[in-house]
Design a protein around this motif. Structure first.
Motif, short mmCIF file in Angstrom:
data_model
loop_
_atom_site.label_atom_id
_atom_site.label_comp_id
_atom_site.label_asym_id
_atom_site.label_seq_id
_atom_site.Cartn_x
_atom_site.Cartn_y
_atom_site.Cartn_z
N VAL A 1 48.14 39.08 44.59
CA VAL A 1 49.05 40.13 43.39
C VAL A 1 47.44 40.56 43.38
N GLN A 2 46.12 40.94 43.30
CA GLN A 2 45.32 41.30 42.58
C GLN A 2 44.63 41.82 42.62
N CYS A 3 43.81 43.37 41.91
CA CYS A 3 43.28 43.71 42.18
C CYS A 3 41.85 44.12 40.60
N GLY A 4 41.19 45.01 41.39
CA GLY A 4 39.89 45.33 40.40
C GLY A 4 39.18 46.18 40.31
N PHE A 5 38.38 47.36 39.79
CA PHE A 5 38.12 48.24 39.70
C PHE A 5 36.08 48.69 38.99
N TYR A 6 35.76 49.01 38.90
CA TYR A 6 34.69 48.84 38.35
C TYR A 6 34.50 50.50 37.70
N ARG A 7 34.17 50.33 35.94
CA ARG A 7 34.02 51.86 35.99
C ARG A 7 32.75 51.71 34.35
N GLU A 8 31.81 52.46 34.98
CA GLU A 8 31.18 52.67 33.55
C GLU A 8 30.34 51.64 32.76
N GLY A 9 29.97 50.80 33.64
CA GLY A 9 29.58 48.99 32.73
C GLY A 9 30.84 47.99 32.89
N CYS A 10 31.68 47.88 33.29
CA CYS A 10 32.63 46.78 32.60
C CYS A 10 34.01 46.87 34.45
N PHE A 11 33.94 45.41 34.64
CA PHE A 11 34.87 45.40 35.69
C PHE A 11 36.60 44.87 35.56
N PHE A 12 37.32 45.82 35.45
CA PHE A 12 38.60 45.52 35.60
C PHE A 12 39.46 44.97 36.01
N TRP A 13 39.70 43.43 35.77
CA TRP A 13 40.40 42.39 37.07
C TRP A 13 42.27 42.70 36.01
N PHE A 14 43.15 42.67 37.08
CA PHE A 14 44.24 42.81 36.89
C PHE A 14 44.38 41.46 37.89
#
Length: 195
Positions: free
Chosen positions: A138-151
């Motif tokens: 149930v996890q996912c992530g995305f990269y944007r502007e120097g940050c990796f966002f992780w659910f």
């Protein structure tokens, strides 16, 4: 029910529980149009847990189970196994230059060579162990502007309110816990469209 999704240019791709790859035109986010079923992914008999798009090579990837990486033909849904990442993958995305970022099954943010599945650099660990309790799906992530966002859904969590979104700064290795995305919310494929 969709198990994974990602933004690829002006299209959103998603995979449902039957492994059907679908896409929408997302150029107008208020009026998504043109839902099309591309086809059924030719992958192992596990759930597709993550989709990621590398804009530098115009390539779509999926993670099946805890760690089988496939390259996906976005026009036919044909999938070719590339590697089996050595420590699993629960979240994955690419930066603008094509660097692949993952969160492995032990909660470490790393860069990864997609061809071999080898972790090429360990960036940090953030106190969340996704493997405990097998909640990696149930996890996912995305990269944007120097940050990796992780659910992140910790293995000891009992329901979705225990999940949280972590913003991981790649350069400084620091992070901010953005809190729970809400009671009962099941996030699939944080696409970073508005972030």
């Amino acid at each position: 029910d969709y198990t994974a999704a990602c933004l690829a240019g002006e299209e959103v791709y998603a995979v449902n529980a039957n492994k059907e790859l679908v896409k929408w035109n997302a150029s107008d986010m208020d009026n998504w149009t043109g839902k099309t079923t591309v086809g059924t992914l030719t992958v192992d008999n596990y759930t597709v847990n993550e989709l990621a798009y590398d804009a530098s090579t115009d390539t779509l990837y999926c993670i099946v189970g805890l760690g089988i990486l496939y390259e996906v033909d976005a026009k036919t849904a044909a999938a070719t196994q590339i590697s089996e990442p050595e420590y699993g993958v629960v979240a994955m995305d690419f930066d603008e230059e094509g660097t692949c970022y993952i969160v492995d099954a032990y909660g470490y943010l790393c860069t990864m060579d997609v061809a071999t599945g080898a972790e090429t650099a360990e960036i940090g660990s953030y106190g969340v162990s996704p493997l405990n309790g097998n909640q990696f799906f149930v996890q996912c992530g995305f990269y944007r502007e120097g940050c990796f966002f992780w659910f992140a859904f910790p293995g000891n969590a009992s329901y979705y309110a225990d999940a949280h979104v972590l913003a991981l700064d790649v350069a400084s290795e620091s992070y901010v816990d953005l809190g729970s995305p809400g009671e009962g919310l099941y996030m699939v494929g944080m696409m970073g469209v508005y972030c």
